[in-house]
Design a protein around this motif. Structure first.
Motif, mmCIF file in Angstrom:
data_model
loop_
_atom_site.group_PDB
_atom_site.id
_atom_site.type_symbol
_atom_site.label_atom_id
_atom_site.label_comp_id
_atom_site.label_asym_id
_atom_site.label_seq_id
_atom_site.Cartn_x
_atom_site.Cartn_y
_atom_site.Cartn_z
ATOM 1 N N SER A 135 0.825 -1.210 0.000
ATOM 2 C CA SER A 135 0.000 0.000 0.000
ATOM 3 C C SER A 135 0.860 1.260 0.000
ATOM 4 O O SER A 135 0.559 2.240 -0.689
ATOM 5 C CB SER A 135 -0.931 0.003 1.214
ATOM 6 N N ILE A 136 1.949 1.235 0.753
ATOM 7 C CA ILE A 136 2.839 2.393 0.816
ATOM 8 C C ILE A 136 3.552 2.599 -0.518
ATOM 9 O O ILE A 136 3.653 3.722 -1.022
ATOM 10 C CB ILE A 136 3.849 2.220 1.965
ATOM 11 N N VAL A 137 4.041 1.518 -1.102
ATOM 12 C CA VAL A 137 4.740 1.633 -2.384
ATOM 13 C C VAL A 137 3.813 2.178 -3.460
ATOM 14 O O VAL A 137 4.205 3.010 -4.280
ATOM 15 C CB VAL A 137 5.322 0.267 -2.801
ATOM 16 N N ARG A 138 2.568 1.746 -3.460
ATOM 17 C CA ARG A 138 1.634 2.234 -4.472
ATOM 18 C C ARG A 138 1.138 3.650 -4.157
ATOM 19 O O ARG A 138 1.035 4.501 -5.054
ATOM 20 C CB ARG A 138 0.447 1.277 -4.570
ATOM 21 N N GLY A 139 0.823 3.919 -2.903
ATOM 22 C CA GLY A 139 0.249 5.206 -2.538
ATOM 23 C C GLY A 139 1.238 6.352 -2.528
ATOM 24 O O GLY A 139 0.858 7.520 -2.643
ATOM 25 N N PHE A 140 2.530 6.037 -2.397
ATOM 26 C CA PHE A 140 3.558 7.079 -2.353
ATOM 27 C C PHE A 140 4.553 6.909 -3.495
ATOM 28 O O PHE A 140 5.741 7.145 -3.342
ATOM 29 C CB PHE A 140 4.267 7.064 -0.997
ATOM 30 N N PHE A 141 4.023 6.513 -4.640
ATOM 31 C CA PHE A 141 4.868 6.322 -5.818
ATOM 32 C C PHE A 141 5.667 7.571 -6.157
ATOM 33 O O PHE A 141 6.850 7.506 -6.514
ATOM 34 C CB PHE A 141 4.009 5.921 -7.023
ATOM 35 N N ASP A 142 5.045 8.737 -6.045
ATOM 36 C CA ASP A 142 5.730 9.977 -6.422
ATOM 37 C C ASP A 142 6.987 10.202 -5.598
ATOM 38 O O ASP A 142 8.002 10.676 -6.114
ATOM 39 C CB ASP A 142 4.791 11.171 -6.274
ATOM 40 N N ARG A 143 6.932 9.821 -4.317
ATOM 41 C CA ARG A 143 8.074 10.070 -3.434
ATOM 42 C C ARG A 143 9.267 9.195 -3.839
ATOM 43 O O ARG A 143 10.379 9.677 -4.009
ATOM 44 C CB ARG A 143 7.682 9.809 -1.977
ATOM 45 N N TRP A 144 9.017 7.886 -3.960
ATOM 46 C CA TRP A 144 10.176 7.030 -4.256
ATOM 47 C C TRP A 144 10.625 7.148 -5.713
ATOM 48 O O TRP A 144 11.805 6.958 -6.011
ATOM 49 C CB TRP A 144 9.926 5.585 -3.848
ATOM 50 N N ALA A 145 9.710 7.504 -6.618
ATOM 51 C CA ALA A 145 10.113 7.721 -8.013
ATOM 52 C C ALA A 145 11.067 8.908 -8.112
ATOM 53 O O ALA A 145 12.048 8.873 -8.873
ATOM 54 C CB ALA A 145 8.892 7.949 -8.886
ATOM 55 N N GLU A 146 10.791 9.950 -7.341
ATOM 56 C CA GLU A 146 11.702 11.099 -7.314
ATOM 57 C C GLU A 146 13.064 10.678 -6.763
ATOM 58 O O GLU A 146 14.118 11.065 -7.295
ATOM 59 C CB GLU A 146 11.111 12.221 -6.454
ATOM 60 N N GLY A 147 13.044 9.858 -5.703
ATOM 61 C CA GLY A 147 14.297 9.380 -5.145
ATOM 62 C C GLY A 147 15.084 8.542 -6.130
ATOM 63 O O GLY A 147 16.318 8.651 -6.218
ATOM 64 N N VAL A 148 14.387 7.705 -6.883
ATOM 65 C CA VAL A 148 15.052 6.881 -7.902
ATOM 66 C C VAL A 148 15.715 7.776 -8.942
ATOM 67 O O VAL A 148 16.839 7.500 -9.388
ATOM 68 C CB VAL A 148 14.034 5.926 -8.570
ATOM 69 N N ALA A 149 15.044 8.840 -9.336
ATOM 70 C CA ALA A 149 15.603 9.746 -10.343
ATOM 71 C C ALA A 149 16.931 10.332 -9.873
ATOM 72 O O ALA A 149 17.908 10.382 -10.635
ATOM 73 C CB ALA A 149 14.599 10.854 -10.656
ATOM 74 N N TYR A 150 16.988 10.770 -8.617
ATOM 75 C CA TYR A 150 18.228 11.356 -8.092
ATOM 76 C C TYR A 150 19.306 10.300 -7.872
ATOM 77 O O TYR A 150 20.486 10.530 -8.164
ATOM 78 C CB TYR A 150 17.940 12.098 -6.781
ATOM 79 N N ALA A 151 18.917 9.128 -7.373
ATOM 80 C CA ALA A 151 19.897 8.063 -7.153
ATOM 81 C C ALA A 151 20.448 7.550 -8.476
ATOM 82 O O ALA A 151 21.639 7.241 -8.592
ATOM 83 C CB ALA A 151 19.246 6.925 -6.365
ATOM 84 N N ASP A 152 19.590 7.483 -9.472
ATOM 85 C CA ASP A 152 19.949 6.919 -10.776
ATOM 86 C C ASP A 152 20.796 7.878 -11.601
ATOM 87 O O ASP A 152 21.856 7.519 -12.109
ATOM 88 C CB ASP A 152 18.654 6.564 -11.515
ATOM 89 N N HIS A 153 20.350 9.114 -11.727
ATOM 90 C CA HIS A 153 21.007 10.058 -12.630
ATOM 91 C C HIS A 153 22.133 10.849 -11.967
ATOM 92 O O HIS A 153 23.059 11.285 -12.651
ATOM 93 C CB HIS A 153 19.983 11.040 -13.202
ATOM 94 N N GLU A 154 22.051 11.041 -10.638
ATOM 95 C CA GLU A 154 23.058 11.862 -9.961
ATOM 96 C C GLU A 154 23.856 11.076 -8.921
ATOM 97 O O GLU A 154 24.657 11.650 -8.185
ATOM 98 C CB GLU A 154 22.386 13.082 -9.328
ATOM 99 N N ASN A 155 23.603 9.770 -8.843
ATOM 100 C CA ASN A 155 24.337 8.880 -7.932
ATOM 101 C C ASN A 155 24.259 9.356 -6.483
ATOM 102 O O ASN A 155 25.215 9.206 -5.708
ATOM 103 C CB ASN A 155 25.798 8.740 -8.363
ATOM 104 N N GLN A 156 23.141 9.928 -6.088
ATOM 105 C CA GLN A 156 22.969 10.388 -4.713
ATOM 106 C C GLN A 156 22.524 9.242 -3.809
ATOM 107 O O GLN A 156 21.786 8.359 -4.231
ATOM 108 C CB GLN A 156 21.931 11.510 -4.654
ATOM 109 N N ASP A 157 22.991 9.286 -2.556
ATOM 110 C CA ASP A 157 22.541 8.323 -1.554
ATOM 111 C C ASP A 157 21.214 8.834 -1.001
ATOM 112 O O ASP A 157 21.180 9.576 -0.020
ATOM 113 C CB ASP A 157 23.578 8.178 -0.450
ATOM 114 N N VAL A 158 20.141 8.434 -1.660
ATOM 115 C CA VAL A 158 18.799 8.906 -1.317
ATOM 116 C C VAL A 158 18.048 7.804 -0.563
ATOM 117 O O VAL A 158 18.134 6.638 -0.941
ATOM 118 C CB VAL A 158 18.012 9.291 -2.588
ATOM 119 N N ILE A 159 17.339 8.188 0.473
ATOM 120 C CA ILE A 159 16.553 7.200 1.203
ATOM 121 C C ILE A 159 15.061 7.475 1.042
ATOM 122 O O ILE A 159 14.630 8.622 0.914
ATOM 123 C CB ILE A 159 16.904 7.144 2.706
ATOM 124 N N PHE A 160 14.307 6.393 1.022
ATOM 125 C CA PHE A 160 12.851 6.458 1.081
ATOM 126 C C PHE A 160 12.482 6.005 2.482
ATOM 127 O O PHE A 160 12.771 4.875 2.873
ATOM 128 C CB PHE A 160 12.219 5.548 0.039
#
Length: 210
Positions: free
Chosen positions: A74-99
């Protein structure tokens, strides 16, 4: 033309996430399945996205940290925007981002007992100091490590992944997702409810990822 963030097949999705087909079907039946864009299954079912794989691994990691499988889904589906943003920063900028998932005492925070956020790992402790108490539990996942784990699994399974998992942090699609989910949560304030993707939205997602 296949989406630029696509996996070659559903079998590849199983391989890179470590989930077997029987468990996958059981999760769908029990409404514990997850995918990108708040869906329960890949938006393009015959062309799963690498972001669908991220959703599955994130759910499983949250479960390993102590959440029930249904709640983690439920959390993964309901807060997709939050972790998708984190993936973008971790993926493209190699940041240590936490969800991060923070649960408050439901007796005192009935309307919003959960907070899900994303941000740099080094700033997490300072962020926690700004939140009210009492807090029942806090769990978090390092998204950069999640992506690295998926690439390692893919290499072992000889599955070729795209160069990136998702769009860059500056991409207009991510901005639109954040706007859509903010509006949806504002209209569904009590508890964790699951978004429903209309057919038109699904088509627009597929078009944008071409």
């Amino acid at each position: 033309m296949a989406p630029i963030f696509a996996l070659p097949s559903q079998r590849a999705l199983f391989a890179v996430t470590g989930i077997n087909p029987a468990t996958y079907r059981s999760d769908v039946f029990r409404d514990q399945s997850v995918a990108a864009f708040g869906a329960s299954e890949p938006v393009a079912r015959d062309r799963p996205l690498v972001l669908d794989a991220v959703a599955i691994r994130l759910r499983d990691e949250l479960q390993e940290l102590g959440l029930s499988r249904k709640l983690a889904a439920s959390i993964v589906r309901g807060f997709f925007d939050r972790w998708a943003e984190g993936v973008a920063y971790a993926d493209h900028e190699n940041q240590d981002v936490i969800f991060a998932v923070i649960e408050f005492d439901p007796r005192k925070f009935r309307d919003v007992p959960w907070v899900c956020t994303v941000g740099p790992a080094e700033k997490f402790e300072d962020y926690l100091k700004t939140l009210p108490r009492p807090r029942r539990r806090i769990v978090f996942v390092h998204l950069r490590e999640t992506l690295a784990d998926l690439r390692e699994r893919a290499a072992k399974a000889k599955v070729e992944l795209p160069e990136h998992f998702f769009v860059s942090p500056e991409h207009p699609l991510l901005a639109q997702i954040k706007t859509d989910w903010a509006k949806w949560r504002a209209d569904n304030k009590v508890g964790i409810k699951l978004p429903k993707l209309e057919r038109q939205y699904r088509q627009s997602v597929e078009d944008l990822l071409q």
